[in-house]
Design an enzyme around this catalytic site. Structure first.
Site, mmCIF file in Angstrom:
data_model
loop_
_atom_site.group_PDB
_atom_site.id
_atom_site.type_symbol
_atom_site.label_atom_id
_atom_site.label_comp_id
_atom_site.label_asym_id
_atom_site.label_seq_id
_atom_site.Cartn_x
_atom_site.Cartn_y
_atom_site.Cartn_z
ATOM 1 C CB VAL A 258 -0.296 -6.033 3.910
ATOM 2 C CG1 VAL A 258 -1.636 -5.469 4.302
ATOM 3 C CG2 VAL A 258 -0.178 -6.188 2.417
ATOM 4 C CE LYS B 275 -3.671 0.637 -1.504
ATOM 5 N NZ LYS B 275 -4.467 0.211 -0.345
ATOM 6 C CE1 TYR C 204 -3.545 -0.729 5.043
ATOM 7 C CE2 TYR C 204 -1.919 -0.986 6.767
ATOM 8 C CZ TYR C 204 -2.314 -1.156 5.457
ATOM 9 O OH TYR C 204 -1.482 -1.761 4.569
ATOM 10 C CE1 TYR D 238 -3.752 -1.264 -5.726
ATOM 11 C CE2 TYR D 238 -4.087 -3.638 -5.533
ATOM 12 C CZ TYR D 238 -4.011 -2.385 -4.957
ATOM 13 O OH TYR D 238 -4.184 -2.253 -3.599
ATOM 14 C CB SER E 202 -0.928 0.027 1.212
ATOM 15 O OG SER E 202 -2.120 -0.628 0.883
HETATM 16 N N1 GLU Z 1 -1.569 -5.297 -2.572
HETATM 17 C C1 GLU Z 1 -2.306 -5.212 -1.351
HETATM 18 C C2 GLU Z 1 -3.789 -5.351 -1.603
HETATM 19 O O1 GLU Z 1 -4.322 -4.742 -2.459
HETATM 20 C C3 GLU Z 1 -1.990 -3.927 -0.683
HETATM 21 C C4 GLU Z 1 -2.673 -3.808 0.645
HETATM 22 C C5 GLU Z 1 -1.921 -3.063 1.672
HETATM 23 O O2 GLU Z 1 -0.684 -3.031 1.720
HETATM 24 O O3 GLU Z 1 -2.615 -2.459 2.485
HETATM 25 O O4 GLU Z 1 -4.449 -6.096 -0.937
#
Ligand code: GLU
Length: 307
Positions: A261, A66, A243, A191, A63
């Site tokens: 994650v 992002k 989060y 993605y 994430s």
């Molecule tokens: N690639 C992970 C997903 O989309 C990223 C989630 C994360 O790191 O919060 O589930």
């Protein structure tokens, strides 16, 4: 911070918390990590840096990516276009929740840090095809890290691609509601590569220094991201980056940060430091448990908080 040794002592202290966390395994390839790992680089905006732990070990951004795709898409499309499709509000829901997409009218993801919003952002990366979009994204990341070798981890990308059923569901829902366009499988492909971009703590901290300098490269002084876009990214990091523990993190640490994650944390202490952390044992909200403790200790000792 005076020395690597001083930082190493804090890492040893924080590491004890790893045993209360758990390595993410819903993406099967991530489950192989060693929950005891904890590493950090602090990159100062004067180009000096401190390391502790196994800071050369590579991990995937998940994430954290992002924030970088958001910066690129804001540069590609401008704010008005992007925020027609994605909101600016924190959710308090888990990162992969579909609930609010269905209940909010008009339906649009609440922010670009949750999966729905991030998928919509990745869908807006400019390029004639998947290859060109990917090339533009990875070149942008390489420029921010000043490292042309950065690429993605194929095993992790494949592992997520094969299991990303919930992310596919988010995409189909958004396609129905005209938030995203085009082929869902290609978007999931892009993605999952984006989330599998791999680097070490040093590279991540170096990218953090660009954000700490409001978009300037710490070595060359070149502007890599416009200041107002860095400001938007840092604001999302404060309000939604950790989060549904972002509020608590703002109180305890008080700097823009984004976790993933994989156990990575990307933190920015404005005008002072970029920080990259890797500690794959996660707490129940999905943040690196020892990484959070380490940031709390650093924030107390060096008065990080921007508030
Ligand atoms: N690639 C992970 C997903 O989309 C990223 C989630 C994360 O790191 O919060 O589930």
């Amino acid at each position: 911070m005076q020395s690597n040794k001083e930082l190493q002592l804090l890492v040893e202290k924080a590491k004890r918390f790893s045993k209360d966390g758990k390595v993410a395994d819903y993406i099967p390839a991530l489950g192989k990590e060693d929950g005891n790992d904890l590493a950090i680089t602090i990159y100062k905006t004067d180009n000096s840096y401190f390391h502790a732990g196994n800071f050369e070990k590579k991990f995937t951004l998940q994430s954290i990516s992002k924030v970088l795709s958001l910066a690129l898409v804001l540069m590609d499309r401008g704010e008005d276009y992007v925020f027609q499709k994605v909101g600016m509000e924190p959710t308090g829901d888990p990162f992969n929740s579909i609930a609010k997409l269905e209940t909010l009218k008009p339906s649009k993801p609440l922010n670009p840090m949750i999966n729905a919003g991030a998928l919509a952002v990745t869908n807006m990366i400019k390029g004639k095809d998947l290859t060109e979009k990917w090339e533009r994204l990875i070149q942008f990341v390489r420029a921010l890290a000043n490292d042309q070798q950065i690429t993605y981890n194929e095993e992790v990308a494949r592992s997520e691609f094969e299991t990303a059923h919930l992310n596919r569901a988010l995409c189909f829902f958004m396609k129905q509601n005209n938030i995203i366009e085009g082929d869902v499988e290609s978007l999931i492909d892009l993605y999952t590569k984006q989330c599998a971009i791999e680097m070490n703590c040093y590279d991540l901290a170096r990218i953090g220094a660009v954000f700490a300098l409001n978009g300037f490269d710490p070595d060359s002084g070149e502007r890599l991201i416009p200041e107002h876009i860095v400001r938007i990214c840092k604001t999302f990091m404060v309000t939604c980056g950790m989060y549904n523990a972002s509020g608590e993190f703002a109180i305890k640490v008080g700097v823009p940060a984004k976790s993933g994650v994989s156990g990575g944390i990307f933190a920015v202490v404005p005008n002072r430091y970029g920080i990259g952390i890797f500690g794959p044992a996660l707490d129940e909200k999905g943040n690196s448990i020892a990484g959070l403790k380490l940031l709390e200790m650093l924030a107390n000792e060096f008065e990080f908080s921007i508030f």
